[in-house]
Design an enzyme around this catalytic site. Structure first.
Site, PDB file in Angstrom:
ATOM      1  N   CYS A  85      60.062  47.934  36.886  1.00 15.46           N
ATOM      2  CA  CYS A  85      59.846  46.548  37.285  1.00 15.46           C
ATOM      3  C   CYS A  85      60.730  45.675  36.402  1.00 15.46           C
ATOM      4  CB  CYS A  85      58.398  46.129  37.056  1.00 15.46           C
ATOM      5  SG  CYS A  85      57.203  47.133  37.951  1.00 15.46           S
ATOM      6  N   GLY A 111      63.073  46.032  41.101  1.00 14.30           N
ATOM      7  CA  GLY A 111      61.882  46.164  41.927  1.00 14.30           C
ATOM      8  C   GLY A 111      61.992  45.285  43.151  1.00 14.30           C
ATOM      9  N   ASN A 187      56.287  45.684  32.533  1.00 14.58           N
ATOM     10  CA  ASN A 187      57.273  46.687  32.929  1.00 14.58           C
ATOM     11  C   ASN A 187      56.972  47.937  32.108  1.00 14.58           C
ATOM     12  OD1 ASN A 187      60.861  47.090  32.356  1.00 14.58           O
ATOM     13  ND2 ASN A 187      59.500  48.215  33.702  1.00 14.58           N
ATOM     14  N   GLY A 188      56.731  49.036  32.799  1.00 13.21           N
ATOM     15  CA  GLY A 188      56.430  50.284  32.105  1.00 13.21           C
ATOM     16  C   GLY A 188      55.283  51.000  32.776  1.00 13.21           C
ATOM     17  N   CYS A 324      64.786  54.298  26.799  1.00 20.00           N
ATOM     18  CA  CYS A 324      65.104  55.105  27.994  1.00 20.00           C
ATOM     19  C   CYS A 324      66.615  55.139  28.261  1.00 20.00           C
ATOM     20  CB  CYS A 324      64.387  54.508  29.198  1.00 20.00           C
ATOM     21  SG  CYS A 324      64.859  55.274  30.756  1.00 20.00           S
ATOM     22  N   TYR A 330      71.639  54.556  35.157  1.00 27.92           N
ATOM     23  CA  TYR A 330      71.473  54.128  36.540  1.00 27.92           C
ATOM     24  C   TYR A 330      70.780  52.774  36.714  1.00 27.92           C
ATOM     25  CZ  TYR A 330      69.744  54.138  41.351  1.00 27.92           C
ATOM     26  OH  TYR A 330      69.439  53.788  42.631  1.00 27.92           O
TER      27      TYR A 330
HETATM   28 FE1  SF4 Z   1      61.617  58.385  31.573  1.00 27.93          FE
HETATM   29 FE2  SF4 Z   1      63.823  59.896  31.377  1.00 27.93          FE
HETATM   30 FE3  SF4 Z   1      63.863  57.299  30.718  1.00 27.93          FE
HETATM   31 FE4  SF4 Z   1      62.564  59.034  29.151  1.00 27.93          FE
HETATM   32  S1  SF4 Z   1      64.797  58.987  29.598  1.00 27.93           S
HETATM   33  S2  SF4 Z   1      61.825  57.015  29.803  1.00 27.93           S
HETATM   34  S3  SF4 Z   1      61.724  60.464  30.689  1.00 27.93           S
HETATM   35  S4  SF4 Z   1      63.518  58.139  32.781  1.00 27.93           S
END
Ligand code: SF4
Length: 549
Positions: A85, A111, A187-188, A324, A330
């Protein structure tokens, strides 16, 4: 820029007082039938009727073909993990809601299922939420009219928890409790949502949504701590998983980030002094806000509307930073700075490393799978000296779903979105750069498209991240582990399945190496299955199950 923003008319603004007394959108049980040690009626927006109007005004679809015609979502067919989000918050700006609206536009890629804004006029909160894109929910200036005041928070929804299509799950949520009103946008994903909700329900809490975010409001409401910041800190100490949050009260905007810092959250300032929080810096750029810094993992920042003083504190729980890495692969916009690194530069570096690790000798051209493969393809071309070309053209007008004549025509999703340029591809040995492979459902279609319709001689697929072998528990919608194709097939088997002449993935070491010293601060669990926070087993009772009375 400002001219493009729907403006308030004074008469419309005057009608905003009706925002606060709408009934709860949805309850699992009627409130009267339950003992309620705690009541947190989540308010529906003033535009509940607006939403109904919106929905009923959509012309009914006339299916052109047989009864077998199928409405196909492009999300079912694009083989990408889907973004969590987007959150936005602003305080100290006379056009807070309009800035929030623009910020949500800049975060639309995070989103598309719903959007909402809650504003504060200094004494009360006003809310407008709806299903669809920001441009659909706020389709004209009158939709922003109720959102008066100099502070606002907003949210773009993609459901990683809670029913996707439920209006009640569209944020920001607004609750009334003994200390007044409180709104939140999240978000999360909370990995201990089920147990927290189970515990709260066993004490009499009533839930109005199936979203994990609602437990945060209940935890704050049941906290005995004073003042509000202490209640928020105490509530957030109970949470496990990923949370970048913005809260709004009548006089305060508060931003919180989980101790691992899974999801991004940045702070900025507008030329007029307004303080802004947003998931990505692209939202700051659009409203001419200067990027100040990240909200640090575990940090709680509160801004008071009266004196604009900024108070910073931290959650007691300290964890190693695990941001992340998929935000860089992406999710995030290429023009954003995420975790202190420009996203376009990361992607370029991924592509350059891929060219060194997995070259394609004799290739004539490099093409991206648009749009997300673009910068990695530029990096591959730059490092290899193979010319970059736009051999696939992406249609931006397909929309979120289309009517397929029958089930077999699901392949149409790829053809509708990507058109091969025969004049560029014919007779060539082509390197195709994609950002990731998840289920592997579209890669073979892309290869067929380039070979059969583009008439390419050879297709060499290069993927700008390592093979994905783990699901995400932290706010990214990935398939179950058994559906991830790299869990079933090795690289050579996958190459055969896809039908390309060669296949190469970026190594984990090279991907993380692109972040220099920051490489140790990244979550890479979907490539390694080394989860920073273990997802607990679900309780026997699912959320929404009713106990024996
Ligand atoms: Fe999720 Fe992969 Fe991002 Fe870690 S790296 S938060 S497992 S999408």
């Amino acid at each position: 820029m400002a001219a493009a923003v729907p403006r308030l008319s004074s008469s419309a603004a005057a009608s905003s007082s009706s925002t606060l007394n709408h009934p709860t959108l949805r309850r699992h049980k009627p409130s009267s039938s339950l003992p309620s040690s705690l009541r947190l009626p989540l308010q529906s927006s003033p535009c509940l009727s607006h939403r109904l109007t919106l929905r009923s005004s959509v012309p009914s679809l006339r299916l052109p073909c047989s009864a077998a015609a199928t409405q196909v979502s492009v999300f079912d067919t694009d083989d990408k993990p889907h973004e969590q989000c987007g959150v936005f918050g602003i305080i100290g700006d006379p056009d807070a809601a309009q800035m929030c609206y623009l910020g949500l536009h800049a975060l639309q890629h995070r989103g598309q299922e719903g959007a909402g804004i809650v504003s504060s006029d200094g004494s009360a909160l006003h809310s407008v939420t709806g299903l669809g894109l920001v441009s659909e929910v706020f389709s004209d200036a009158s939709k922003l009219a109720p959102l008066v005041g100099s502070a606002a928070i907003g949210h773009n929804r993609y459901s990683t928890s809670g029913a996707a299509s439920a209006l009640a799950n569209v944020q920001p949520f607004v609750a009334g409790y003994r200390f007044g009103q409180l709104a939140v946008a999240h978000n999360g994903n909370l990995v201990n949502y089920r147990s927290l909700r189970h515990e709260l329900e066993s004490k009499g809490s009533i839930f109005s949504t199936t979203s994990d975010t609602e437990v945060i409001l209940h935890l704050i409401a049941t906290s005995a701590a004073r003042p509000l910041i202490a209640r928020i800190v105490e509530a957030c100490e109970s949470l496990s998983g990923a949370f970048s949050l913005v809260f709004l009260t009548a006089d305060k905007l508060i931003a919180v980030r989980d101790p691992h810092g899974f999801r991004p959250l940045v702070m900025g300032r507008r030329p007029n002094g307004a303080v802004v929080f947003a998931s990505e810096t692209s939202a700051l750029d659009l409203i001419s806000a200067e990027y100040v810094r990240e909200v640090n993992p575990g940090e709680v920042i509160a801004v008071d509307v009266n004196d604009m003083l900024i108070a910073t504190s931290y959650l007691l729980t300290r964890k190693p930073r695990k941001s992340c890495v998929f935000e860089h692969i992406y999710f995030s916009s290429p023009n954003s700075i995420i975790f202190g690194h420009p996203v376009h530069a990361s992607r370029y570096n991924f592509g350059a490393a891929l060219a060194r690790e997995s070259p394609a000798p004799g290739a004539d051209i490099v093409i991206p799978v648009p749009d997300s493969g673009l910068f990695a393809a530029l990096g591959f071309a730059g490092a290899s000296g193979v010319p970059f070309k736009q051999g696939l053209i992406r249609s931006h007008y397909v929309g979120r779903s289309f009517i397929a004549p029958n089930q077999e025509e699901r392949d149409l999703a790829v053809k509708l979105k990507l058109a091969p340029v025969e004049g560029i591809l014919a007779g060539k040995s082509v390197v195709v750069i994609d950002d990731s492979i998840v289920r592997g459902t579209t890669s073979s279609k892309i290869v067929r498209l380039i070979k059969n319709e583009g008439k390419a001689r050879e297709v060499h697929m290069r993927i700008a991240c390592p093979p994905i072998v783990g699901s995400c528990y932290y706010g990214v919608d990935t398939p179950r582990a058994e559906e991830l194709i790299s869990n079933r097939l090795g690289v050579n088997e996958l190459r055969q399945e896809i039908g390309c002449d060669s296949l190469g993935f970026l190594s984990l070491e090279s991907m993380k190496g692109a972040f220099g010293e920051g490489r140790h601060m990244l979550c890479d669990a979907c490539f390694t299955r080394k989860y920073p926070v273990t997802a607990p087993e679900p309780l026997a009772a699912e959320v929404g199950d009713e106990a024996e009375d």
